[in-house]
Write a protein that holds these residues in place. Structure first.
Motif, PDB file in Angstrom:
ATOM      1  N   PRO A   1       0.887  -1.378  -0.066  1.00 38.01           N
ATOM      2  CA  PRO A   1       0.066   0.005  -0.074  1.00 38.01           C
ATOM      3  C   PRO A   1       0.987   1.207  -0.178  1.00 38.01           C
ATOM      4  CG  PRO A   1      -0.670  -1.515   1.836  1.00 38.01           C
ATOM      5  CD  PRO A   1       0.600  -2.064   1.119  1.00 38.01           C
ATOM      6  N   GLN A   2       0.583   2.107  -0.690  1.00 39.88           N
ATOM      7  CA  GLN A   2       1.103   3.529  -0.901  1.00 39.88           C
ATOM      8  C   GLN A   2       0.735   4.350   0.556  1.00 39.88           C
ATOM      9  OE1 GLN A   2       0.119   4.081  -5.167  1.00 39.88           O
ATOM     10  NE2 GLN A   2       1.933   5.158  -5.265  1.00 39.88           N
ATOM     11  N   LEU A   3       1.696   4.997   0.836  1.00 39.42           N
ATOM     12  CA  LEU A   3       1.710   5.846   2.000  1.00 39.42           C
ATOM     13  C   LEU A   3       1.850   7.219   1.288  1.00 39.42           C
ATOM     14  CD1 LEU A   3       3.900   4.265   4.644  1.00 39.42           C
ATOM     15  CD2 LEU A   3       1.391   4.286   4.409  1.00 39.42           C
ATOM     16  N   VAL A   4       3.030   7.671   0.801  1.00 40.42           N
ATOM     17  CA  VAL A   4       3.102   8.981   0.082  1.00 40.42           C
ATOM     18  C   VAL A   4       3.815   8.740  -1.085  1.00 40.42           C
ATOM     19  CG1 VAL A   4       3.690  11.347   0.318  1.00 40.42           C
ATOM     20  CG2 VAL A   4       3.197  10.135   2.338  1.00 40.42           C
ATOM     21  N   GLY A   5       3.205   9.018  -2.361  1.00 37.42           N
ATOM     22  CA  GLY A   5       3.801   8.525  -3.668  1.00 37.42           C
ATOM     23  C   GLY A   5       4.465   6.916  -3.461  1.00 37.42           C
ATOM     24  N   GLU A   6       5.713   7.096  -3.902  1.00 34.97           N
ATOM     25  CA  GLU A   6       6.393   5.853  -3.957  1.00 34.97           C
ATOM     26  C   GLU A   6       6.922   5.172  -2.508  1.00 34.97           C
ATOM     27  OE1 GLU A   6       6.462   3.104  -5.702  1.00 34.97           O
ATOM     28  OE2 GLU A   6       5.410   3.943  -7.310  1.00 34.97           O
ATOM     29  N   LEU A   7       6.723   5.776  -1.394  1.00 32.95           N
ATOM     30  CA  LEU A   7       6.962   5.580  -0.186  1.00 32.95           C
ATOM     31  C   LEU A   7       5.778   4.618   0.204  1.00 32.95           C
ATOM     32  CD1 LEU A   7       8.559   5.488   2.475  1.00 32.95           C
ATOM     33  CD2 LEU A   7       7.073   7.537   3.195  1.00 32.95           C
ATOM     34  N   ARG A   8       6.029   3.188   0.300  1.00 34.85           N
ATOM     35  CA  ARG A   8       5.017   2.308   0.451  1.00 34.85           C
ATOM     36  C   ARG A   8       5.077   1.790   2.091  1.00 34.85           C
ATOM     37  NH1 ARG A   8       2.615   0.349  -4.352  1.00 34.85           N
ATOM     38  NH2 ARG A   8       3.483   1.576  -6.225  1.00 34.85           N
ATOM     39  N   MET A   9       4.067   1.084   2.657  1.00 32.63           N
ATOM     40  CA  MET A   9       4.099   0.319   3.835  1.00 32.63           C
ATOM     41  C   MET A   9       5.209  -0.245   4.006  1.00 32.63           C
ATOM     42  SD  MET A   9       1.595   0.649   6.296  1.00 32.63           S
ATOM     43  CE  MET A   9      -0.079  -0.102   5.754  1.00 32.63           C
ATOM     44  N   ILE A  10       5.757  -1.104   2.868  1.00 28.57           N
ATOM     45  CA  ILE A  10       6.915  -1.967   3.224  1.00 28.57           C
ATOM     46  C   ILE A  10       8.164  -1.243   3.411  1.00 28.57           C
ATOM     47  CG2 ILE A  10       7.211  -2.329   0.864  1.00 28.57           C
ATOM     48  CD1 ILE A  10       7.434  -5.289   3.573  1.00 28.57           C
ATOM     49  N   HIS A  11       8.229  -0.103   2.949  1.00 31.73           N
ATOM     50  CA  HIS A  11       9.428   0.724   2.959  1.00 31.73           C
ATOM     51  C   HIS A  11       9.542   1.345   4.278  1.00 31.73           C
ATOM     52  CE1 HIS A  11       8.722   1.240  -1.263  1.00 31.73           C
ATOM     53  NE2 HIS A  11       9.653   0.574  -1.476  1.00 31.73           N
ATOM     54  N   MET A  12       8.453   1.406   5.192  1.00 27.10           N
ATOM     55  CA  MET A  12       8.463   2.456   6.358  1.00 27.10           C
ATOM     56  C   MET A  12       8.888   1.721   7.591  1.00 27.10           C
ATOM     57  SD  MET A  12       8.075   5.423   6.721  1.00 27.10           S
ATOM     58  CE  MET A  12       8.308   6.539   8.072  1.00 27.10           C
ATOM     59  N   CYS A  13       9.221   2.366   8.331  1.00 29.99           N
ATOM     60  CA  CYS A  13       9.685   1.750   9.786  1.00 29.99           C
ATOM     61  C   CYS A  13       8.501   1.483  10.689  1.00 29.99           C
ATOM     62  CB  CYS A  13      10.582   2.543  10.638  1.00 29.99           C
ATOM     63  SG  CYS A  13      10.064   4.256  11.022  1.00 29.99           S
ATOM     64  N   SER A  14       8.608   0.520  11.570  1.00 30.56           N
ATOM     65  CA  SER A  14       7.405   0.144  12.396  1.00 30.56           C
ATOM     66  C   SER A  14       7.194   1.263  13.611  1.00 30.56           C
ATOM     67  CB  SER A  14       7.752  -0.985  13.262  1.00 30.56           C
ATOM     68  OG  SER A  14       8.777  -0.953  14.007  1.00 30.56           O
ATOM     69  N   GLN A  15       6.224   1.026  14.360  1.00 28.16           N
ATOM     70  CA  GLN A  15       6.290   2.009  15.636  1.00 28.16           C
ATOM     71  C   GLN A  15       6.223   0.819  16.818  1.00 28.16           C
ATOM     72  OE1 GLN A  15       2.928   4.772  15.263  1.00 28.16           O
ATOM     73  NE2 GLN A  15       1.649   3.453  16.485  1.00 28.16           N
ATOM     74  N   SER A  16       7.089   0.725  17.545  1.00 24.86           N
ATOM     75  CA  SER A  16       7.352  -0.286  18.539  1.00 24.86           C
ATOM     76  C   SER A  16       7.482   0.074  19.907  1.00 24.86           C
ATOM     77  CB  SER A  16       8.777  -0.974  18.229  1.00 24.86           C
ATOM     78  OG  SER A  16       9.039  -1.207  16.791  1.00 24.86           O
ATOM     79  N   ASP A  17       7.266  -0.886  20.681  1.00 23.58           N
ATOM     80  CA  ASP A  17       7.407  -0.588  22.312  1.00 23.58           C
ATOM     81  C   ASP A  17       8.893  -1.346  22.817  1.00 23.58           C
ATOM     82  OD1 ASP A  17       5.014   0.303  22.380  1.00 23.58           O
ATOM     83  OD2 ASP A  17       3.850  -1.098  23.451  1.00 23.58           O
ATOM     84  N   GLY A  18       9.504  -0.585  23.443  1.00 23.71           N
ATOM     85  CA  GLY A  18      10.764  -1.435  23.983  1.00 23.71           C
ATOM     86  C   GLY A  18      11.780  -0.268  24.736  1.00 23.71           C
ATOM     87  N   ALA A  19      12.693  -0.852  25.404  1.00 24.98           N
ATOM     88  CA  ALA A  19      13.601   0.146  26.225  1.00 24.98           C
ATOM     89  C   ALA A  19      15.069  -0.448  25.600  1.00 24.98           C
ATOM     90  CB  ALA A  19      13.338   0.046  27.520  1.00 24.98           C
ATOM     91  N   CYS A  20      15.953   0.391  25.700  1.00 23.77           N
ATOM     92  CA  CYS A  20      17.270   0.068  25.335  1.00 23.77           C
ATOM     93  C   CYS A  20      18.243   0.674  26.957  1.00 23.77           C
ATOM     94  CB  CYS A  20      18.043   0.446  24.099  1.00 23.77           C
ATOM     95  SG  CYS A  20      19.563  -0.045  23.978  1.00 23.77           S
ATOM     96  N   VAL A  21      19.199   0.116  27.003  1.00 24.00           N
ATOM     97  CA  VAL A  21      19.900   0.569  28.400  1.00 24.00           C
ATOM     98  C   VAL A  21      21.283   0.174  27.820  1.00 24.00           C
ATOM     99  CG1 VAL A  21      20.812  -0.151  30.581  1.00 24.00           C
ATOM    100  CG2 VAL A  21      18.332   0.226  29.971  1.00 24.00           C
ATOM    101  N   VAL A  22      22.088   1.334  28.177  1.00 19.71           N
ATOM    102  CA  VAL A  22      23.727   1.130  27.796  1.00 19.71           C
ATOM    103  C   VAL A  22      24.105   1.631  28.865  1.00 19.71           C
ATOM    104  CG1 VAL A  22      25.574   2.361  26.422  1.00 19.71           C
ATOM    105  CG2 VAL A  22      23.380   1.653  25.312  1.00 19.71           C
ATOM    106  N   ILE A  23      25.544   0.818  29.519  1.00 20.34           N
ATOM    107  CA  ILE A  23      26.059   1.322  30.704  1.00 20.34           C
ATOM    108  C   ILE A  23      27.604   1.812  30.298  1.00 20.34           C
ATOM    109  CG2 ILE A  23      27.245   0.618  32.983  1.00 20.34           C
ATOM    110  CD1 ILE A  23      24.818  -1.699  32.931  1.00 20.34           C
ATOM    111  N   LEU A  24      27.824   2.926  30.391  1.00 16.52           N
ATOM    112  CA  LEU A  24      29.190   3.411  30.087  1.00 16.52           C
ATOM    113  C   LEU A  24      30.095   3.580  31.328  1.00 16.52           C
ATOM    114  CD1 LEU A  24      26.858   5.026  28.288  1.00 16.52           C
ATOM    115  CD2 LEU A  24      28.865   6.020  27.159  1.00 16.52           C
ATOM    116  N   ALA A  25      31.306   3.206  31.081  1.00 11.00           N
ATOM    117  CA  ALA A  25      32.363   3.146  32.331  1.00 11.00           C
ATOM    118  C   ALA A  25      33.695   3.924  32.003  1.00 11.00           C
ATOM    119  CB  ALA A  25      32.619   1.870  32.830  1.00 11.00           C
ATOM    120  N   SER A  26      34.255   4.597  33.103  1.00 10.50           N
ATOM    121  CA  SER A  26      35.598   5.171  32.731  1.00 10.50           C
ATOM    122  C   SER A  26      36.457   4.321  32.718  1.00 10.50           C
ATOM    123  CB  SER A  26      35.819   6.046  33.996  1.00 10.50           C
ATOM    124  OG  SER A  26      35.882   5.216  35.038  1.00 10.50           O
ATOM    125  N   GLU A  27      37.616   4.630  31.946  1.00  9.85           N
ATOM    126  CA  GLU A  27      38.774   3.825  31.309  1.00  9.85           C
ATOM    127  C   GLU A  27      39.239   2.834  32.674  1.00  9.85           C
ATOM    128  OE1 GLU A  27      41.244   7.061  30.324  1.00  9.85           O
ATOM    129  OE2 GLU A  27      42.825   5.895  30.843  1.00  9.85           O
TER     130      GLU A  27
END
Lengths: 396, 292
Positions: free
Chosen positions: A201-227
């Motif tokens: 299905p077309q969303l805008v012109g040739e930007l179609r549903m398959i090309h587009m990212c999802s909208q998702s639920d989720g979380a990401c955590v990154v831990i940073l430490a000194s040298e």
């Protein structure tokens, strides 16, 4: 990067499974899943964490100051905590901020948390509110931007442009199939290209549903430490060599028509590569985790980040060199097209790049040794965060 | 009241105000009172912003006093067709929204484009602002934009648009005048065309039109109807079947017979009939349709 008091490395990563629906948990509960994973990976406890930086999209879940009441799930109780929100780049900004907090000597171990529970809010409504209320709001279609497709078709012809964008999409899905945490895992293959590029299905012109990212639920955590702590926590930490943030604000109506200006992506790459003597990014980086909201942008932005002028970016896709076992692997995680919990999305790029260096990416681990990785964030009207992670501790 | 406590359904409709400011208001009022479109120029980078901005964000200079009028005509850089209805739209779909860069301005802005057949719309056409006679206090003081030159839309069918079986025709009565004019054009004063007494003794019994006179009626069909404007004829072959007498009404018909993929040419079947339905000639033509 100019004066740093000390080096900083990503030592731990935690992610929830990304999904379109998480009715089974509330927001702090969802976040805590990622936190527990990161703590387990690093064998740290909450007591070891000095400071928390927390972020997501403003008002996307229609909640104000989530960092405060999320304390029940983030472990921030009694700790220093900052909230940051910079649109789509939020997750990357959180990593940059955590880096600054450690590099400056203010804190030794900082945990950055990006999350989004898009099911609970209204994503397009939220994004549309970014535009100038008078001149832009009624014209905005959220993040659905069709004009890149039009421009690529004009430049490279319909057949070649459409094929490249769908091939890119299929490659991302092949990668997502290797990543159990990815949200959309569709099982696409190259034989489906013709059908998908003409019948989705077309969303805008040739930007179609398959090309587009999802909208998702989720979380990401990154831990940073000194040298001094990084080596204790992680055998092969992902060192932060450098990062750059480029913001530009445009009146939305003029965003894509205003002269033909250098994208912030290209500007960011030029600054970052020059500062770090990167002359041949395709050969010098072992993997690139790119913030690719649609497969049209994915292809087009390779050109910007890799500083190409002709059709080299199309060739990278056409020759399948961006596949996980190709010459220049792009988004072994499946990228943003597969999973997009927006406040976490840009952090996932850095987190996945770090996992590749650590050798902890599991089934979607790039086969060759990853010593240098590139990660990007995108947001706003055109904002870029671009960073380099390395397996070797930077020498400055 | 919540329906249940497992999922809290809510909807926040938060009131807000947003002010156009002095400069934005002046832009809108100038549209209404003077039917002029104004922008602001950054004197450092020379960018002219429309709608006007107070600050050039590249140079970070205050430019709000550098007002200047820009042209009411401009070029469409890109466009979209709005197909679904939303409450805030000023028009019923389908309608065209164009990204229009006015002459003397550097930034384009978005407005409605009318009087263009939607399937013929394309970028890079020239358009002109049509001002509204009813003040609105909005950008709709410009009612819409419309094309400066309509001929750009009057192109025939492209190769891709043509389908086998499509046909078109043109009909005209061939008069004595036509024949005598053609005799003059070609120098063909053969008595069978211009000498009634001579012709009585010939096989047709009276004067007949030159064979190519009725056949020339295929030119308006191919050139202005199917494929239409922009077509180039490559080859025409016809066979004469019956004479055309003065006063006969001839219909020239062209039908798409074959599409020649490698050349993007089209083979057309040609047929010429008179008022009795008799075929006076037939044949075929190869044409190069317009590129669109």
């Amino acid at each position: 990067m100019r004066d740093r008091k000390r080096e900083v490395a990503i030592v731990g990563v935690g992610q929830t499974k990304y999904s379109s629906h998480r009715e089974d948990v509330n927001q702090p509960e969802m976040i805590s899943e990622a936190i527990f994973e990161a703590l387990e990976q690093t064998s740290l406890t909450m007591d070891d964490i000095d400071c928390i930086v927390h972020g997501n999209m403003e008002l996307f879940e229609m909640i104000y100051q989530p960092d405060l009441w999320h304390t029940i799930g983030t472990g921030a109780s009694g700790k220093e905590c900052l909230r940051l929100t910079t649109g789509g780049t939020t997750g990357a900004t959180l990593v940059c901020a955590a880096d600054a907090l450690v590099a400056s000597g203010m804190h030794d171990i900082v945990m950055a948390i990006g999350f989004e529970k898009l099911q609970e809010g209204h994503t397009t409504g939220g994004i549309t509110n970014m535009a100038d209320p008078l001149w832009g709001r009624k014209l905005q279609s959220g993040a659905l931007v069709g004009i890149t497709a039009t421009q690529m078709i004009e430049e490279f012809g319909e057949e070649r442009a459409k094929k490249a964008s769908i091939d890119y999409r299929i490659i991302m899905d092949m990668h997502a199939m290797k990543n159990p945490k990815a949200h959309r895992r569709l099982g696409l293959n190259f034989d489906m290209a013709e059908d998908l590029m003409n019948n989705s299905p077309q969303l805008v012109g040739e930007l179609r549903m398959i090309h587009m990212c999802s909208q998702s639920d989720g979380a990401c955590v990154v831990i940073l430490a000194s040298e001094d702590k990084a080596k204790e926590i992680c055998d092969r930490p992902a060192w932060i060599l450098d990062h750059v943030t480029v913001h530009r604000e445009e009146h939305m109506g003029t965003l894509f028509g205003f002269k033909k200006e250098k994208l912030t992506h290209r500007h960011a790459a030029e600054v970052l590569f020059k500062r770090n003597n990167i002359n041949d990014p395709v050969n010098e980086f072992d993997v690139f985790e790119m913030y690719d909201p649609s497969s049209w942008w994915g292809v087009d932005w390779l050109r910007e980040f890799l500083l190409f002028d002709g059709d080299e970016h199309l060739k990278l896709v056409e020759n399948r060199e961006i596949l996980i076992d190709g010459k220049f692997p792009v988004n072994p995680s499946g990228g943003v097209i597969a999973s997009n919990p927006i406040g976490a999305t840009a952090m996932v790029r850095f987190a996945e790049a770090a996992l590749q260096i650590m050798g902890k990416a599991g089934e979607h681990q790039v086969k060759k040794e990853v010593n240098k990785a590139l990660a990007s964030g995108f947001g706003g009207t055109f904002w870029t965060v671009l960073g380099i992670l390395t397996a070797d501790k930077p020498e400055r | 009241m919540y329906r249940n406590s497992f999922i809290v359904h809510g909807k926040l409709a938060l009131p807000y105000q947003y002010f156009a400011g002095r400069l934005g208001s002046k832009f809108i009022k100038t549209l209404e009172k003077e039917h002029k479109i104004i922008g602001t120029r950054c004197k450092k980078c020379n960018t002219v912003y429309v709608p006007p901005r107070s600050i050039c964000d590249r140079c970070f200079l205050d430019i709000k006093d550098n007002l200047e009028e820009v042209s009411k005509e401009g070029t469409v850089l890109s466009y979209t067709v709005v197909n679904s209805y939303e409450d805030h739209y000023p028009e019923r779909p389908p309608f065209i929204l164009g990204l229009i860069k006015l002459d003397k301005a550097d930034t384009p802005f978005v407005h409605i484009i009318k009087n263009v057949p939607i399937n013929k719309m394309k970028s890079n056409i020239r358009v002109r602002a049509i001002f509204s006679n009813t003040p609105t206090d909005t950008i709709l003081n410009i009612s819409h934009f419309e094309p400066v030159d309509y001929s750009v839309f009057e192109v025939g069918y492209t190769y891709e648009e043509l389908e086998i079986g499509m046909s078109a025709s043109f009909t005209k009565t061939i008069t004595e005048t036509d024949v005598y004019l053609f005799a003059g054009i070609s120098g063909d004063f053969n008595p069978m065309h211009v000498n009634e007494e001579y012709s009585k003794k010939g096989i047709f019994g009276k004067r007949v039109a030159h064979g190519v006179v009725p056949q020339s009626l295929i030119a308006p069909v191919l050139g202005t109807k199917l494929p239409g404007l922009g077509t180039v004829a490559i080859e025409i072959n016809t066979r004469f079947r019956r004479p055309t007498y003065f006063g006969d009404t001839i219909t020239a018909i062209a039908t798409v017979k074959e599409k020649i993929e490698e050349k993007k040419w089209v083979k057309m079947a040609l047929k010429f009939i008179n008022q009795k339905g008799e075929i006076i000639a037939d044949g075929e033509a190869i044409v190069m349709p317009p590129k669109g």
